[in-house]
Write an enzyme that holds these catalytic residues in place. Sequence first.
Site, PDB file in Angstrom:
ATOM      1  N   LYS A 534       0.847  -1.188   0.000  1.00  0.00           N
ATOM      2  CA  LYS A 534       0.000   0.000   0.000  1.00  0.00           C
ATOM      3  C   LYS A 534       0.882   1.237   0.000  1.00  0.00           C
ATOM      4  O   LYS A 534       1.564   1.517   0.976  1.00  0.00           O
ATOM      5  CB  LYS A 534      -0.913   0.040   1.222  1.00  0.00           C
ATOM      6  N   GLU A 741       9.568  16.082  16.261  1.00  0.00           N
ATOM      7  CA  GLU A 741      10.050  16.071  14.887  1.00  0.00           C
ATOM      8  C   GLU A 741       9.195  17.000  14.026  1.00  0.00           C
ATOM      9  O   GLU A 741       7.974  16.985  14.127  1.00  0.00           O
ATOM     10  CB  GLU A 741       9.970  14.637  14.353  1.00  0.00           C
TER      11      GLU A 741
END
Length: 839
Positions: A534, A741
């Site tokens: 996917k 992050e």
Amino acid sequence: CVWDIAYFKNKLKLALIGQSLFGQEVYSHLCKEGHRVVGVFTVPDKDGKADPLGECTPPLPCTLIPIIRFSFHRTLIMGDKKAGLSVFWADDGLDTGPILLQRSCDVEPNDTVDALYNRFLFPEGIKAMVEAVQLIADGKAPRIPQPEEGATYEGIQKKENAEISWDQSAEVLHNWIRGHDKVPGAWTEINGQMVTFYGSSLLKSSVPPGEPLEIKGAKKPGLVTKNGLVLFGNDGKALMVRNLQFEDGRMIPASQYFSAGETSVVELTAEEVKVAGTIKVIWAGILSNVPVIEDSTDFFKSGASSMDVVRLVEEIRQRCGGLQLQNEDVYMATKFEDFIQKVVRKLRGEDQEVELVVDYVSKEVNEMTVKMPYQCFINGQFTDANDGKTYDTINPTDGSTICKVSYASLVDVDKAVAAAKDAFEKGEWGRMNARERGRLMYRLADLLEENQEELATIEALDSGAVYTLALKTHIGMSVQTFRYFAGWCDKIQVRYKCYLSPVCAIIIPWNYPLMMLAWKSAACLAAGNTLVLKPAQVTPLTALKFAELSSKAGFPKGVINIIPGSGGVAGQRLSEHPHIRKLGFTGSTAIGKQIMKSCAVSNLKKVSLELGGKSPLIIFNDCELDKAVRMGMGAVFFNKGENCIAAGRLFVEESIHDEFVTKVVEEIKKMKIGDPLDRSTDHGPQNHQAHLEKLLQYCEAGVKEGATLVYGGRQVCRPGFFMEPTVFTDVEDHMYLAKEESFGPIMVISKFQNGDIDGVLQRANNTEYGLASGVFTRDINKAMYVSEKLEAGTVFVNTYNKTDVAAPFGGVKQSGFGKDLGEEALNEYLKTKTVTLEY
């Protein structure tokens, strides 16, 4: 279905009138709920075969209440967005009484009556009938009046009323055809005979070349193409029909209209005669009303139904060595002799596609014609999603739609997994010599290289990657990865190592769409597994182009399957699927945890996770400063900062801090921000709108907490999703910028005291992540000491972003576990088996 009502402790005595498996299922569910069925009325036996409901119980006299009604034919013909069913009380006309309850569902653009029946009416209609009975038993059933106008019961459409009227738009023609598919079938006259159309879809791409076909009443001839019959509406738009049926009941692929009668009869070998004998026994078991199965026996004219088609296909698969037929094979060869011919041709491989059929979206861009597949790739074929759903994939350079991509459903995932499982267990892949497997991988690497300019262009369009970077890294490293693992195929020690699972699942992120595919799938294939992959929902196009190239390379069908769509639907199903024993994922830590939980709960499948990062980069005052500036910028701004190993926090020694910051800002001002296809561009757009917005919020949070915004922090004033390269200083350890992050072009700088090696190491390791890290110093002893102490899967010394296909890559702590690349990556897709033998 209808019932006679007698109250007894909230359970009823019921008599059913109805037919088919639907009625049988309602009967079964009512019995499970404790209701007593005292009688059944159903249709008379047809051709000596009883209706499924007729096998349940002897009929008794009854009164008919309530009734279920649905109107999918009319809904589809009218192009409605909603369809539904009503359970209502009977009146004298049996169809205009008060409503008891209703259910509705969304109608997709390519839905047919069969699709809506299977997806909605069959399961939800059964539930509604059982609920209606219980409401009556509890004395809570409402009677909602309905107007008589438009409330007539719509039975099956008549064939004479299903003729196509051609002076209409393509969408209206499509709705008419799908509204009559499969019964009674929309038809027209071609060359003097009635021809019925099945399998209509609106044509989204350009019209492919084909041979004209005159159609009575149509102002413009149809086109017989390799994909099907293209028809035109009065608005100039087009639709495509997949199958045609003639007056004698014979069905053919529309693409074979001009060649349908040219196939010669094949002589059967002794082994094929045995197969034909087995199939004749299967037919006899299904058509129990037919005394003898002759060559001329017609499957459907002998009383078979659509459920018998499923039984026939599955029984042949079970009893004929795994021979895989499609339901359409039965409809296209209804007489026994024709069916045996089709089966034999399939056994011999004669009916396989000579070439892969790809319905491209084409664009003239970057001085070339870029041809992009946009459908799911399952079992060696490009196909629309089962429910016809699509979504837009967006060009981040200007926010425009590149094309509509198939949105895989749960059914598509299950089909892909089944295809991958069969490809290993029944196909040639599971028996293939390891060197042959390697040869296919080398060939695929060559095709990736031959098409590198087109692949890099697609990557630039779909992900915003700067073309020159895409050419070297996104595509270049993908080629190297496949060549590296192709070399491993015949060197895996098969005496104690074997493939991990017939089917592995791979879920990849959007920052390096093709490269992440290569990192995981090459090791998976080298180890001998098949895969279902996917791609990220926002960047599916290079994965689908890869699927096309894998077919051209000669990979057997089903070995590689690509299912674009959402993580919540397709990704979740992969993590839960019982036939998948290994899942490789690259993405966020939060999603990684969810995947790991699903894999554990489902069947304890093996997982490798490459997750988030907050990689520290320590720059000491004895470094080569200009190199540290250049490499430090690359550590942050490489691939627009959308880089899992990006330096999330720079620790710069106090004595060189200010000079370092000044030099960085000077260099940023020289960077060219713009079109990623422009060869002079340094910095392209962020991947998608939502990510850009997240980066801007990240910068706002940094300013609010007191960090110093030295440069950038804003969206570039131009179309598209462009972010200014950004620099923050005075970032303290407790701040949001120091912990989280960004995954974008944001340099976060903290200073540390001169000579405080252990102190800066403690701060660098004070993070939940551990993917990568870096150090700049001329002192080799300091470099080795720091490298040993840094808690990360990778340490770069006086360089950054320098990965190699032979070097294992992966993190520790909440950056995940398991390795991509290198020999260690093979172990993620292999299992060790001990065999003890005494003789």
